[in-house]
Design a protein around this motif. Structure first.
Motif, PDB file in Angstrom:
ATOM      1  N   LEU A  90       2.010  -4.654   8.815  1.00  0.00           N
ATOM      2  CA  LEU A  90       2.216  -3.932  10.073  1.00  0.00           C
ATOM      3  C   LEU A  90       1.334  -2.691  10.131  1.00  0.00           C
ATOM      4  O   LEU A  90       0.719  -2.401  11.160  1.00  0.00           O
ATOM      5  CB  LEU A  90       3.688  -3.557  10.250  1.00  0.00           C
ATOM      6  CG  LEU A  90       4.058  -2.811  11.533  1.00  0.00           C
ATOM      7  CD1 LEU A  90       3.639  -3.593  12.780  1.00  0.00           C
ATOM      8  CD2 LEU A  90       5.552  -2.515  11.551  1.00  0.00           C
ATOM      9  N   LEU A  91       1.230  -1.978   9.018  1.00  0.00           N
ATOM     10  CA  LEU A  91       0.362  -0.799   8.970  1.00  0.00           C
ATOM     11  C   LEU A  91      -1.105  -1.182   9.140  1.00  0.00           C
ATOM     12  O   LEU A  91      -1.850  -0.501   9.851  1.00  0.00           O
ATOM     13  CB  LEU A  91       0.562  -0.040   7.662  1.00  0.00           C
ATOM     14  CG  LEU A  91       1.859   0.759   7.554  1.00  0.00           C
ATOM     15  CD1 LEU A  91       2.055   1.287   6.148  1.00  0.00           C
ATOM     16  CD2 LEU A  91       1.873   1.891   8.568  1.00  0.00           C
ATOM     17  N   SER A  92      -1.524  -2.262   8.513  1.00  0.00           N
ATOM     18  CA  SER A  92      -2.906  -2.713   8.613  1.00  0.00           C
ATOM     19  C   SER A  92      -3.252  -3.098  10.058  1.00  0.00           C
ATOM     20  O   SER A  92      -4.292  -2.692  10.589  1.00  0.00           O
ATOM     21  CB  SER A  92      -3.122  -3.904   7.676  1.00  0.00           C
ATOM     22  OG  SER A  92      -4.403  -4.442   7.844  1.00  0.00           O
ATOM     23  N   GLN A  93      -2.381  -3.857  10.694  1.00  0.00           N
ATOM     24  CA  GLN A  93      -2.621  -4.272  12.077  1.00  0.00           C
ATOM     25  C   GLN A  93      -2.614  -3.066  13.018  1.00  0.00           C
ATOM     26  O   GLN A  93      -3.433  -2.983  13.937  1.00  0.00           O
ATOM     27  CB  GLN A  93      -1.554  -5.267  12.518  1.00  0.00           C
ATOM     28  CG  GLN A  93      -1.634  -6.609  11.834  1.00  0.00           C
ATOM     29  CD  GLN A  93      -0.491  -7.512  12.266  1.00  0.00           C
ATOM     30  OE1 GLN A  93      -0.031  -7.452  13.401  1.00  0.00           O
ATOM     31  NE2 GLN A  93      -0.037  -8.365  11.363  1.00  0.00           N
ATOM     32  N   SER A  94      -1.689  -2.142  12.784  1.00  0.00           N
ATOM     33  CA  SER A  94      -1.595  -0.946  13.635  1.00  0.00           C
ATOM     34  C   SER A  94      -2.822  -0.065  13.462  1.00  0.00           C
ATOM     35  O   SER A  94      -3.355   0.476  14.442  1.00  0.00           O
ATOM     36  CB  SER A  94      -0.317  -0.164  13.316  1.00  0.00           C
ATOM     37  OG  SER A  94       0.819  -0.942  13.621  1.00  0.00           O
ATOM     38  N   ALA A  95      -3.296   0.071  12.222  1.00  0.00           N
ATOM     39  CA  ALA A  95      -4.489   0.884  11.956  1.00  0.00           C
ATOM     40  C   ALA A  95      -5.714   0.258  12.614  1.00  0.00           C
ATOM     41  O   ALA A  95      -6.561   0.971  13.170  1.00  0.00           O
ATOM     42  CB  ALA A  95      -4.711   1.036  10.451  1.00  0.00           C
ATOM     43  N   ALA A  96      -5.809  -1.064  12.568  1.00  0.00           N
ATOM     44  CA  ALA A  96      -6.946  -1.747  13.192  1.00  0.00           C
ATOM     45  C   ALA A  96      -6.943  -1.524  14.705  1.00  0.00           C
ATOM     46  O   ALA A  96      -7.987  -1.244  15.299  1.00  0.00           O
ATOM     47  CB  ALA A  96      -6.913  -3.238  12.870  1.00  0.00           C
ATOM     48  N   LEU A  97      -5.770  -1.618  15.318  1.00  0.00           N
ATOM     49  CA  LEU A  97      -5.687  -1.382  16.758  1.00  0.00           C
ATOM     50  C   LEU A  97      -6.005   0.065  17.081  1.00  0.00           C
ATOM     51  O   LEU A  97      -6.751   0.347  18.030  1.00  0.00           O
ATOM     52  CB  LEU A  97      -4.294  -1.751  17.287  1.00  0.00           C
ATOM     53  CG  LEU A  97      -4.073  -1.480  18.780  1.00  0.00           C
ATOM     54  CD1 LEU A  97      -5.067  -2.250  19.645  1.00  0.00           C
ATOM     55  CD2 LEU A  97      -2.641  -1.828  19.167  1.00  0.00           C
ATOM     56  N   LEU A  98      -5.493   0.992  16.302  1.00  0.00           N
ATOM     57  CA  LEU A  98      -5.758   2.412  16.534  1.00  0.00           C
ATOM     58  C   LEU A  98      -7.252   2.699  16.448  1.00  0.00           C
ATOM     59  O   LEU A  98      -7.819   3.387  17.310  1.00  0.00           O
ATOM     60  CB  LEU A  98      -4.986   3.275  15.538  1.00  0.00           C
ATOM     61  CG  LEU A  98      -5.166   4.781  15.647  1.00  0.00           C
ATOM     62  CD1 LEU A  98      -4.782   5.297  17.031  1.00  0.00           C
ATOM     63  CD2 LEU A  98      -4.349   5.493  14.570  1.00  0.00           C
ATOM     64  N   THR A  99      -7.915   2.163  15.444  1.00  0.00           N
ATOM     65  CA  THR A  99      -9.359   2.350  15.289  1.00  0.00           C
ATOM     66  C   THR A  99     -10.103   1.788  16.496  1.00  0.00           C
ATOM     67  O   THR A  99     -11.010   2.441  17.035  1.00  0.00           O
ATOM     68  CB  THR A  99      -9.850   1.678  13.991  1.00  0.00           C
ATOM     69  OG1 THR A  99      -9.205   2.318  12.886  1.00  0.00           O
ATOM     70  CG2 THR A  99     -11.351   1.798  13.835  1.00  0.00           C
ATOM     71  N   THR A 100      -9.724   0.601  16.925  1.00  0.00           N
ATOM     72  CA  THR A 100     -10.369  -0.012  18.092  1.00  0.00           C
ATOM     73  C   THR A 100     -10.171   0.849  19.332  1.00  0.00           C
ATOM     74  O   THR A 100     -11.125   1.094  20.085  1.00  0.00           O
ATOM     75  CB  THR A 100      -9.811  -1.429  18.327  1.00  0.00           C
ATOM     76  OG1 THR A 100     -10.079  -2.222  17.166  1.00  0.00           O
ATOM     77  CG2 THR A 100     -10.446  -2.073  19.543  1.00  0.00           C
ATOM     78  N   LEU A 101      -8.946   1.316  19.553  1.00  0.00           N
ATOM     79  CA  LEU A 101      -8.677   2.153  20.723  1.00  0.00           C
ATOM     80  C   LEU A 101      -9.497   3.435  20.690  1.00  0.00           C
ATOM     81  O   LEU A 101     -10.033   3.872  21.711  1.00  0.00           O
ATOM     82  CB  LEU A 101      -7.182   2.482  20.819  1.00  0.00           C
ATOM     83  CG  LEU A 101      -6.273   1.329  21.204  1.00  0.00           C
ATOM     84  CD1 LEU A 101      -4.817   1.745  21.095  1.00  0.00           C
ATOM     85  CD2 LEU A 101      -6.597   0.816  22.595  1.00  0.00           C
ATOM     86  N   GLN A 102      -9.592   4.033  19.506  1.00  0.00           N
ATOM     87  CA  GLN A 102     -10.373   5.268  19.380  1.00  0.00           C
ATOM     88  C   GLN A 102     -11.856   5.005  19.631  1.00  0.00           C
ATOM     89  O   GLN A 102     -12.544   5.839  20.206  1.00  0.00           O
ATOM     90  CB  GLN A 102     -10.146   5.893  18.008  1.00  0.00           C
ATOM     91  CG  GLN A 102      -8.756   6.461  17.857  1.00  0.00           C
ATOM     92  CD  GLN A 102      -8.422   6.864  16.430  1.00  0.00           C
ATOM     93  OE1 GLN A 102      -8.936   6.295  15.464  1.00  0.00           O
ATOM     94  NE2 GLN A 102      -7.544   7.838  16.280  1.00  0.00           N
ATOM     95  N   GLN A 103     -12.347   3.852  19.217  1.00  0.00           N
ATOM     96  CA  GLN A 103     -13.759   3.528  19.406  1.00  0.00           C
ATOM     97  C   GLN A 103     -14.091   3.226  20.859  1.00  0.00           C
ATOM     98  O   GLN A 103     -15.146   3.618  21.345  1.00  0.00           O
ATOM     99  CB  GLN A 103     -14.147   2.332  18.526  1.00  0.00           C
ATOM    100  CG  GLN A 103     -14.207   2.662  17.065  1.00  0.00           C
ATOM    101  CD  GLN A 103     -14.415   1.429  16.196  1.00  0.00           C
ATOM    102  OE1 GLN A 103     -14.278   0.291  16.640  1.00  0.00           O
ATOM    103  NE2 GLN A 103     -14.744   1.663  14.934  1.00  0.00           N
TER     104      GLN A 103
END
Length: 130
Positions: A90-103
């Motif tokens: 869950l943390l890995s998926q959430s971090a990936a989405l957060l990174t994408t949103l920030q980019q």
């Protein structure tokens, strides 16, 4: 970890995984209010990620980014699996989405992106067996 996991928690997990993010928030908030630690912070972390996804559905980039970060920060203190949940996943998926949103930034999100665009892969709660 508690000996018994409330049925409402599993209802919240199902709501999360089926994209019913606001309902998930309501379900887990009711548990969170009554819970003691360490479950209280665990529930809060998941419900904040759920609210982040609700914000994303409503094109609220800022709310999504803030709550993805806050929810993830709360869950980082838990072991790899906790209360039947694969926390690391869950943390890995959430971090990936957060990174994408920030980019991509707030101006690039449209309603058509959600659930259809592989770039915006929404987290799911993966269960582990004991």
């Amino acid at each position: 970890m508690s000996e018994t996991i409330p049925q409402e928690f599993w209802q919240g997990v199902e709501q999360f995984n089926t994209g019913q993010f606001y309902a998930c928030h309501d379900t887990l908030e009711a548990l969170w209010i009554e819970a003691g630690e360490p479950e209280k912070t665990f529930y809060q972390g998941i419900l904040q990620i759920s609210v982040a996804l609700y914000h994303l559905e409503n094109l609220n980039w800022r709310g999504a980014v803030i709550l993805l970060g806050e929810g993830s920060n709360r869950l980082q203190r838990y072991p790899s699996s906790y209360n039947g949940v694969d926390v690391d996943e869950l943390l890995s998926q959430s971090a990936a989405l957060l990174t994408t949103l920030q980019q991509i930034g707030p101006d690039k999100i449209t309603a058509g992106d959600l659930g259809k665009n592989q770039v915006l892969s929404l987290p799911r709660i993966v269960l582990v067996s004991y």
